[in-house]
Each structure stands twice: as C-alpha cells, then as structure tokens.
Design a protein around this motif. Structure first.
Motif, mmCIF file in Angstrom:
data_model
loop_
_atom_site.group_PDB
_atom_site.id
_atom_site.type_symbol
_atom_site.label_atom_id
_atom_site.label_comp_id
_atom_site.label_asym_id
_atom_site.label_seq_id
_atom_site.Cartn_x
_atom_site.Cartn_y
_atom_site.Cartn_z
ATOM 1 N N LEU A 77 44.387 36.493 -2.231
ATOM 2 C CA LEU A 77 43.811 35.187 -1.879
ATOM 3 C C LEU A 77 42.300 35.183 -2.060
ATOM 4 O O LEU A 77 41.589 34.427 -1.401
ATOM 5 N N ARG A 78 41.788 36.047 -2.968
ATOM 6 C CA ARG A 78 40.338 36.235 -3.030
ATOM 7 C C ARG A 78 39.627 35.117 -3.775
ATOM 8 O O ARG A 78 38.452 34.880 -3.537
ATOM 9 N N THR A 79 40.330 34.435 -4.694
ATOM 10 C CA THR A 79 39.658 33.387 -5.461
ATOM 11 C C THR A 79 40.219 31.998 -5.185
ATOM 12 O O THR A 79 39.652 31.021 -5.642
ATOM 13 N N GLY A 80 41.317 31.921 -4.472
ATOM 14 C CA GLY A 80 41.894 30.611 -4.225
ATOM 15 C C GLY A 80 43.090 30.727 -3.300
ATOM 16 O O GLY A 80 43.144 31.599 -2.429
ATOM 17 N N PHE A 81 44.086 29.864 -3.532
ATOM 18 C CA PHE A 81 45.236 29.826 -2.636
ATOM 19 C C PHE A 81 46.499 30.151 -3.428
ATOM 20 O O PHE A 81 46.796 31.303 -3.688
ATOM 21 N N PHE A 82 47.231 29.139 -3.850
ATOM 22 C CA PHE A 82 48.460 29.340 -4.613
ATOM 23 C C PHE A 82 48.389 28.610 -5.947
ATOM 24 O O PHE A 82 47.567 27.712 -6.143
ATOM 25 N N GLN A 83 49.310 28.999 -6.840
ATOM 26 C CA GLN A 83 49.512 28.295 -8.098
ATOM 27 C C GLN A 83 50.994 28.019 -8.261
ATOM 28 O O GLN A 83 51.834 28.814 -7.811
ATOM 29 N N THR A 84 51.300 26.917 -8.899
ATOM 30 C CA THR A 84 52.689 26.627 -9.237
ATOM 31 C C THR A 84 52.859 26.708 -10.746
ATOM 32 O O THR A 84 51.958 26.346 -11.511
ATOM 33 N N ALA A 114 49.458 33.708 -14.712
ATOM 34 C CA ALA A 114 49.558 32.671 -13.673
ATOM 35 C C ALA A 114 48.252 31.904 -13.540
ATOM 36 O O ALA A 114 48.235 30.684 -13.374
ATOM 37 N N ALA A 115 47.128 32.648 -13.635
ATOM 38 C CA ALA A 115 45.822 31.993 -13.534
ATOM 39 C C ALA A 115 45.565 31.098 -14.744
ATOM 40 O O ALA A 115 44.942 30.035 -14.621
ATOM 41 N N LYS A 116 46.039 31.517 -15.908
ATOM 42 C CA LYS A 116 45.797 30.766 -17.135
ATOM 43 C C LYS A 116 46.661 29.514 -17.231
ATOM 44 O O LYS A 116 46.173 28.439 -17.583
ATOM 45 N N TYR A 117 47.938 29.640 -16.892
ATOM 46 C CA TYR A 117 48.877 28.532 -17.088
ATOM 47 C C TYR A 117 49.242 27.795 -15.804
ATOM 48 O O TYR A 117 49.767 26.671 -15.862
ATOM 49 N N GLY A 118 48.994 28.409 -14.647
ATOM 50 C CA GLY A 118 49.430 27.802 -13.398
ATOM 51 C C GLY A 118 48.587 26.609 -12.982
ATOM 52 O O GLY A 118 47.455 26.432 -13.425
ATOM 53 N N THR A 119 49.161 25.789 -12.125
ATOM 54 C CA THR A 119 48.459 24.636 -11.560
ATOM 55 C C THR A 119 47.992 24.991 -10.156
ATOM 56 O O THR A 119 48.827 25.186 -9.260
ATOM 57 N N PRO A 120 46.696 25.111 -9.934
ATOM 58 C CA PRO A 120 46.209 25.454 -8.587
ATOM 59 C C PRO A 120 46.544 24.344 -7.595
ATOM 60 O O PRO A 120 46.469 23.159 -7.920
ATOM 61 N N ILE A 121 46.908 24.741 -6.402
ATOM 62 C CA ILE A 121 47.182 23.760 -5.353
ATOM 63 C C ILE A 121 46.294 24.066 -4.151
ATOM 64 O O ILE A 121 45.870 25.203 -3.942
ATOM 65 N N THR A 122 46.033 23.056 -3.377
ATOM 66 C CA THR A 122 45.142 23.199 -2.236
ATOM 67 C C THR A 122 45.937 23.397 -0.954
ATOM 68 O O THR A 122 47.170 23.352 -0.941
ATOM 69 N N LEU A 123 45.209 23.574 0.127
ATOM 70 C CA LEU A 123 45.823 23.755 1.436
ATOM 71 C C LEU A 123 46.612 22.531 1.900
ATOM 72 O O LEU A 123 47.512 22.649 2.719
ATOM 73 N N TYR A 124 46.262 21.366 1.357
ATOM 74 C CA TYR A 124 46.749 20.131 1.969
ATOM 75 C C TYR A 124 47.780 19.390 1.130
ATOM 76 O O TYR A 124 48.154 18.272 1.451
#
Length: 409
Positions: free
Chosen positions: A187-194, A217-227
């Motif tokens: 979790l050092r640079t963000g939260f989750f990716q889908t 995952a970082a290249k192709y994933g969609t970052p999502i936020t806490l909310y």
C-alpha cells in the motif's frame, strides 16, 4: 664508493634537518629527510640481502615470480564454512530481535517453515523466501485447485494478494472473466487496482500473463479510491503457515492482509461475516499436529523450551491471535482442499482497530493516514493510537539470483 657517497649525502641531510629545526623551517626539514631516505634505502636493502641466507632468498624470489596455485577445494570448503557461520550469526540476531514482536510464536513458526522450504528446495523464485510470502513448488497446481471451488466460480470480484505464489491465481481470475482486485504492494503508493480482461481498458488481445505482475497491474489496472462503491465476493491471501483446525494464519509479519481486510470491511466493500478467505500453500505449510517436518521439530523444540504465556501449548505452536488477525476458511494445496470446520473456526474481525495500529505502521501507509484523518473529521474526535512496535525486516529487493523479487514479483 657508492656507500661512501650515500653516507656523505645522508650526513649533509642530517645537518640540514638540524638547521631546519633550529630555524623552524619546515620545508628544509622535509626535503632533507626525503633525501636521507632515498640514499639510505639502497644501503639497508643491500645489508638485508647480504645477511639473508642465499637459499631462502632464492626461494622467496621464486615465490614472488610465480603465483601460488589455486586450491579450489580448499577455497570452497572455507567459503561454505564462513557462509554457515554468517547465517548462524544472522539467525541469532534475528531471533533476539523478533522476540520483541507482539506475537513471538508467529516468528518461531515463520523461521521454521522458511528454513524447511529452503532446506528441502521446495522454495521457488524469488529466494531466499525468508521475510516473504514464500513461493513454493506446486503453486500453479494449488491455484488450479482453488479455481475448481464453487465459491470461486460464483464470485464476480476476487481480491488477490500481489505475492508471487498467487500469480497463477490472479491469472485464473482474469481468464474466467472475473474482476481482479489487487492492492498496491505494501500500500506504499496507493490503494487498490481493478483489472478485467476483455474490456475497453484491457482489450482481449492483451496477454493475461502481462497483467498478473505488480508492474502489469500498475500499468493496466484502474486505480480506485477509498470511497468508491464495489463488492468483494472472495478474498485470496498468501500465507507462511496455516492451522487447518482453527484457520489461524501466519503471514510474513507485515500485517498488510489484515489492514486491507480492515479497510475494505470498514468502507462497506466486503461483508466480514460472509466473505470467505482462501489461501494457497504447500502441504508442508499446513500444521499436521507435529507428525512430519517441519512441525515435528518445532513441537519438539517447543516442548523442550517450555510453554510460553502466549496461547501455545503441547498440541499446537499457534498461539493467541490478536483482535485484527484474519483467519482463513479454506486451505488449498497442490494435493488437497481443506475446509476449516465451522465449530472450531476462529471469528473474523471487521473494520480497522486503531487502538492496535502502531504509529510505526501508520507512518508507512498513506491511505491509512487519509482514512484516519477523514474518520476523525466525521466523528469530531481523535481516534486512539496503538502501542509502539518493532517492525520486522522486509525481504531484499535485489533482483539478481536467489535474492531477487519481492511481493508481487
């Protein structure tokens, strides 16, 4: 004649040194001393050679002119002995340091299992597996067994840890048209990716294998936020060891699986009372009551050392779990599927236990800092902070050889 000249020059140099000292002239002293050394060297060298027996002199000259032969066997024996000594010293230091952790019984299990996987060459890249979720021989077969579970087949969104032994699990999630939810490593640079294969974001011609590493995952994933709103149907975690009776799980000691579970359950993205937790491990990572190794040696050592006041006893090396620890429901190995009995299964936590979260761990994770700040603003009061703790070391991130790789490799 050469010696007489040298002595004359040295005498003159000594007089200059004396004069320089009396006149406090440092340059004169330095130059005169240098001259004396230059002219004295041939004399002292000749004198030494004259008194040295000729046989010894010839022998030393011969040794200097021809390099010694290389004894490969002796070198390797010495190297291995020094390596073993260094490893033993490191082990002693690590044991002393981990005795300071909240749950020392977990450290005893980790060390025992890590050592065994390495010793029997069950461990797979990245190695050594110490301080990691260990990759193991048969990890892909365990993943295939997991994919046969009806709970997996019914799930739409599956959260999978980013560690190497679960890479095939992530592949099968995408291959079966499911949505993969995976955390940023530590979790050092963000939260989750889908990630979902065959969508506008990830067209079907994209090789699934390129999506299953942390980099993919970082290249192709969609970052999502806490909310954001979404629902997790199944959680897959990596483990160092598990208990088939209670579902107690030992990870690598950093607590990220528990933190991720806590955040998702607190934010309403998973129902802690209903969502199943599955782990894939090698058969030797499953506690067998002390019948086979590595558990036999561990139980014998525990009996020898005596029972600690941490919940361990003569029947199990697994001690009392902390309130935030997440037990597993299903254990999948390359050869079997084990369902933890409901009557002996430990309960799962829900939410983030701020009173257990140390300042050291909070300082590591930006998303937790954000969540705590937002929660305090909503409540209008400060949340508690957990006690200080000694954080365990992380694995080497050297990508070369046995030390390469890390979580999500």
């Amino acid at each position: 004649l050469k010696s007489i000249i040298s002595i004359t020059v040295v005498s003159a140099a000594l007089r200059l040194i004396y004069s320089g000292i009396m006149m406090h002239h440092q340059l004169t002293v330095s130059l005169a001393a240098a001259a004396a050394v230059i002219f004295l060297l041939p004399i002292t060298s000749s004198a030494f050679t004259a008194f040295l027996p000729r046989s010894r002199l010839s022998s030393r000259l011969a040794d200097a002119s021809s390099p010694p032969s290389f004894d490969e066997k002796a070198f390797e024996t010495d190297r291995l002995a020094k390596d073993a000594q260094a490893m033993n010293e490191m082990s002693e230091v690590a044991t002393q340091e981990f005795a300071k952790l909240r749950t020392p019984w977990k450290w005893r299990i980790r060390k025992c299992v890590w050592d065994y996987l390495e010793e029997k060459n069950i461990a797979q890249f990245p190695r050594p597996v110490h301080h990691r979720i260990p990759n193991f021989m048969g990890a892909d077969e365990a993943a295939e067994n997991l994919a046969s579970l009806p709970e997996f087949q019914a799930a739409d969104m599956v959260k999978v840890n980013p560690d190497t032994p679960q890479r095939r699990v992530r592949h099968l999630v995408l291959e079966n048209d499911k949505t993969l939810l995976t955390p940023q490593p530590r979790l050092r640079t963000g939260f989750f990716q889908t990630l979902k294969h065959g969508t506008d974001a990830i067209p079907s011609h994209t090789p699934i294998e390129s999506l299953t590493s942390s980099k993919g995952a970082a290249k192709y994933g969609t970052p999502i936020t806490l909310y954001e709103k979404y629902t997790v149907d199944l959680v897959v975690v990596g483990s160092t060891a598990v208990c088939p009776k209670t579902g107690a799980r030992v990870g690598k000691g950093e607590g990220f699986a528990e933190l991720e579970w806590g955040i998702l359950s607190q934010q309403g993205n998973l129902d802690a009372s209903k969502v199943l937790v599955v782990t894939t491990v090698h058969d030797s990572q499953v506690f067998d009551g002390g019948v086979e190794e590595p558990w036999k040696s561990l139980m014998e050592q525990q009996e020898k050392d005596g029972v600690d006041d941490d919940g361990t006893n003569s029947q199990t090396p697994f001690g009392s779990l902390t309130q935030h620890d997440v037990p597993v429901d299903i254990i999948v190995t390359p050869t079997q599927i084990i369902r933890v009995p409901d009557e002996t299964k430990l309960p799962k936590p829900s939410g983030v236990y701020w009173d257990l979260l140390s300042p050291q761990k909070l300082a590591q994770i930006r998303v937790l800092q954000e969540l705590k700040k937002r929660t305090e603003e909503n409540l209008g009061e400060s949340l508690p902070s957990g006690p200080d703790e000694v954080l365990p070391p992380t694995a080497s991130r050297n990508r070369k050889g046995r030390g390469g790789g890390g979580r999500g490799g």
